[in-house]
Scaffold this active site. Structure first.
Site, mmCIF file in Angstrom:
data_model
loop_
_atom_site.group_PDB
_atom_site.id
_atom_site.type_symbol
_atom_site.label_atom_id
_atom_site.label_comp_id
_atom_site.label_asym_id
_atom_site.label_seq_id
_atom_site.Cartn_x
_atom_site.Cartn_y
_atom_site.Cartn_z
ATOM 1 N N TYR A 1 0.859 -1.183 0.000
ATOM 2 C CA TYR A 1 0.000 0.000 0.000
ATOM 3 C C TYR A 1 0.892 1.230 0.000
ATOM 4 C CZ TYR A 1 -3.456 3.435 1.639
ATOM 5 O OH TYR A 1 -4.279 4.534 1.767
ATOM 6 N N ASP B 1 9.385 2.786 -0.392
ATOM 7 C CA ASP B 1 8.359 3.449 0.412
ATOM 8 C C ASP B 1 8.623 3.084 1.870
ATOM 9 O OD1 ASP B 1 6.197 4.348 1.774
ATOM 10 O OD2 ASP B 1 4.692 3.545 0.395
ATOM 11 N N LYS C 1 4.520 9.046 8.872
ATOM 12 C CA LYS C 1 4.356 8.476 10.208
ATOM 13 C C LYS C 1 5.385 9.018 11.207
ATOM 14 C CE LYS C 1 2.110 4.474 8.132
ATOM 15 N NZ LYS C 1 0.697 4.461 8.407
HETATM 16 N N1 PLP Z 1 2.967 4.110 2.300
HETATM 17 C C1 PLP Z 1 2.882 3.167 3.248
HETATM 18 C C2 PLP Z 1 3.874 2.053 3.276
HETATM 19 C C3 PLP Z 1 1.869 3.229 4.204
HETATM 20 O O1 PLP Z 1 1.774 2.278 5.132
HETATM 21 C C4 PLP Z 1 0.958 4.300 4.160
HETATM 22 C C5 PLP Z 1 -0.135 4.399 5.146
HETATM 23 O O2 PLP Z 1 -0.395 3.549 5.934
HETATM 24 C C6 PLP Z 1 1.092 5.265 3.156
HETATM 25 C C7 PLP Z 1 2.118 5.141 2.247
HETATM 26 C C8 PLP Z 1 0.150 6.428 3.078
HETATM 27 O O3 PLP Z 1 0.412 7.296 4.116
HETATM 28 P P1 PLP Z 1 -0.743 8.305 4.622
HETATM 29 O O4 PLP Z 1 -1.804 7.470 5.230
HETATM 30 O O5 PLP Z 1 -0.019 9.195 5.585
HETATM 31 O O6 PLP Z 1 -1.217 9.050 3.413
#
Ligand code: PLP
Length: 429
Positions: A144, A239, A267
């Site tokens: 994700y 990511d 985060k």
């Molecule tokens: N990338 C990863 C690996 C994530 O776990 C998340 C959210 O859980 C995101 C991107 C998206 O981040 P946000 O919820 O701050 O938009």
């Protein structure tokens, strides 16, 4: 446990907020039942509006790696607030933040602050497309990357067939540019690059998957992807929104010794405030506006209060031995849960990487998405509720990683395992 106040709030919320929530997984749809509404949090605990206390392994979905409401983070925010909430001008804290990130994650020679992980990933692929002049991106099943259009895509019937939107509203013309691979499959990645490598702008991956439970990379897998990207002139994007500063101080790239071209964060770098960032090679980052032509902007980006919270958090995770202790805590918890499951005759496999862990209801080893999906989700759901009723909050889905924090001390973990013994007995019935 009494949930009258939570129930009343959820009833009100459902007529005003889609599904009663501001982010889908909070609604408990995957495990059934209703969410509890939180009034405050402290250390390893959440306290709901009915006065119930929970040991929390969700940690606001990752940011709370030093526990909730840490006094140093709170104090940094209080001091920042005294000076005002937002200026729309450069501030000193942004420079300190950029210095901190580039020092802790050396592959990031420059960074751009944004307001969420989603913004970070969609900005990173715009940069990759702009810098390479190519349009296709590669992502992995079960990973994700936020809710950007290019990521809400699943594989078509064959590996090279056009990606298919997973949400109405995502244009097919865009999803066709996203190719999907199976995580930890070496040959599939090689074949895809052989066929389409020259068209690929970037491959984006959660180096440790935290959105399909918790799947660590197989030995050499990230190196294999690095080699393919280099060979075909595609950018490798890690990511690290979830893994950054959590699986090691320098993130998954430090832990596995692989250097991506671009990295996305979120985060932990916000300390609980809405923050994201992307960074990478200087020659790439210099192409972002206003240094270069690739546009990306944000009214609240680099917000001084958010920077203060994030900097306080990054200070805390640099304490000597911080990540070793976090990993030891994850191991103690997971070993204890496995022993408790075995006593109850429940099949359970666990994975742990630093401050992340996965619980799989199966007797098989799990490191692929297909294996994660094949686990007994009904057993997880029973376990989730049995734990919740006894005051332990796990992520309300079988497909989310668990998050350890430095506030989860030996007594808290021991208490969790004792509660799990009862919960596994419920699952075994
Ligand atoms: N990338 C990863 C690996 C994530 O776990 C998340 C959210 O859980 C995101 C991107 C998206 O981040 P946000 O919820 O701050 O938009």
């Amino acid at each position: 446990m009494n949930h009258d106040h939570s129930h009343a709030l959820f009833t009100r919320a459902q007529s005003l907020l889609p599904g009663g929530v501001n982010s889908p997984v909070r609604a408990f749809k995957s495990v059934g039942g209703e969410p509890f509404f939180v009034e405050r949090a402290d250390g390893p605990y959440l306290f709901d509006v009915d006065g119930n206390r929970y040991i929390d392994y969700v940690g606001s979905w990752g940011p709370m790696v030093v526990g909730h409401n840490h006094p140093q983070v709170r104090e940094a925010v209080r001091l920042a607030i005294d000076n005002g909430l937002s200026f729309g001008t450069p501030t000193p804290a942004e420079v300190t933040m950029a210095e901190t990130i580039t020092r802790l994650v050396p592959s990031c020679e420059m960074v751009r602050m944004v307001n969420s992980g989603t913004e970070a990933t969609l900005s990173a692929i715009r940069l990759a497309r702009g810098a390479t002049g190519r349009n296709r991106i590669v992502k992995f099943e079960g990973c994700y990357h936020g809710h950007g259009d290019s990521f809400l895509v699943k594989a078509g019937s064959g590996m090279l067939t056009l990606g298919v939107p997973t949400s109405p509203g995502v244009p097919a013309g865009l999803s066709e540019l996203t190719l999907t691979l199976s995580y930890n499959d070496f040959d599939a990645a090689s074949r895809l690059f052989e066929e389409a490598g020259d068209d690929i702008a970037a491959l984006i991956i959660e180096p440790v998957v935290g959105n399909a439970n918790c799947l660590p990379p197989r030995e050499g897998y990230l190196q294999h992807l690095r080699q393919l990207c280099t060979q075909y002139g595609a950018l490798l994007i890690f990511d690290e929104v979830m893994t950054g500063f959590r699986v090691a101080l320098g993130g998954a790239q430090a832990r596995y010794g692989v250097t991506p071209d671009l990295t996305t964060f979120g985060k932990i770098i916000g300390g609980g405030m809405p923050v994201g960032a992307y960074g990478g090679r200087r020659d790439l980052m210099q192409q972002i506006a206003p240094a270069g032509p690739i546009y990306q902007a944000g009214t609240l980006s680099g917000n001084p209060v958010a920077m203060a919270a994030g900097l306080a958090m990054l200070e805390l995770v640099q304490a000597p031995g911080f990540h070793d202790r976090l990993e030891a805590a994850s191991n103690t918890l997971c070993d204890g849960l496995q022993a408790a499951a075995a006593e109850a005759g429940v099949a359970l496999t666990t994975t742990r990487v630093g401050g992340m862990f996965g619980l799989f209801f199966t007797d098989q080893q799990v490191d692929t998405y297909a294996q994660a999906v094949a686990c007994d989700t009904a057993a997880f759901n029973r376990f989730f509720h049995a734990m919740l009723e006894r005051g332990v909050y796990l992520a309300p889905s079988a497909f989310e990683a668990g998050f350890m924090s430095s506030a989860h001390d030996a007594a808290v973990i021991e208490q969790t395992i004792a509660i799990a013994r009862e919960a596994f007995a419920v699952v075994a019935k």
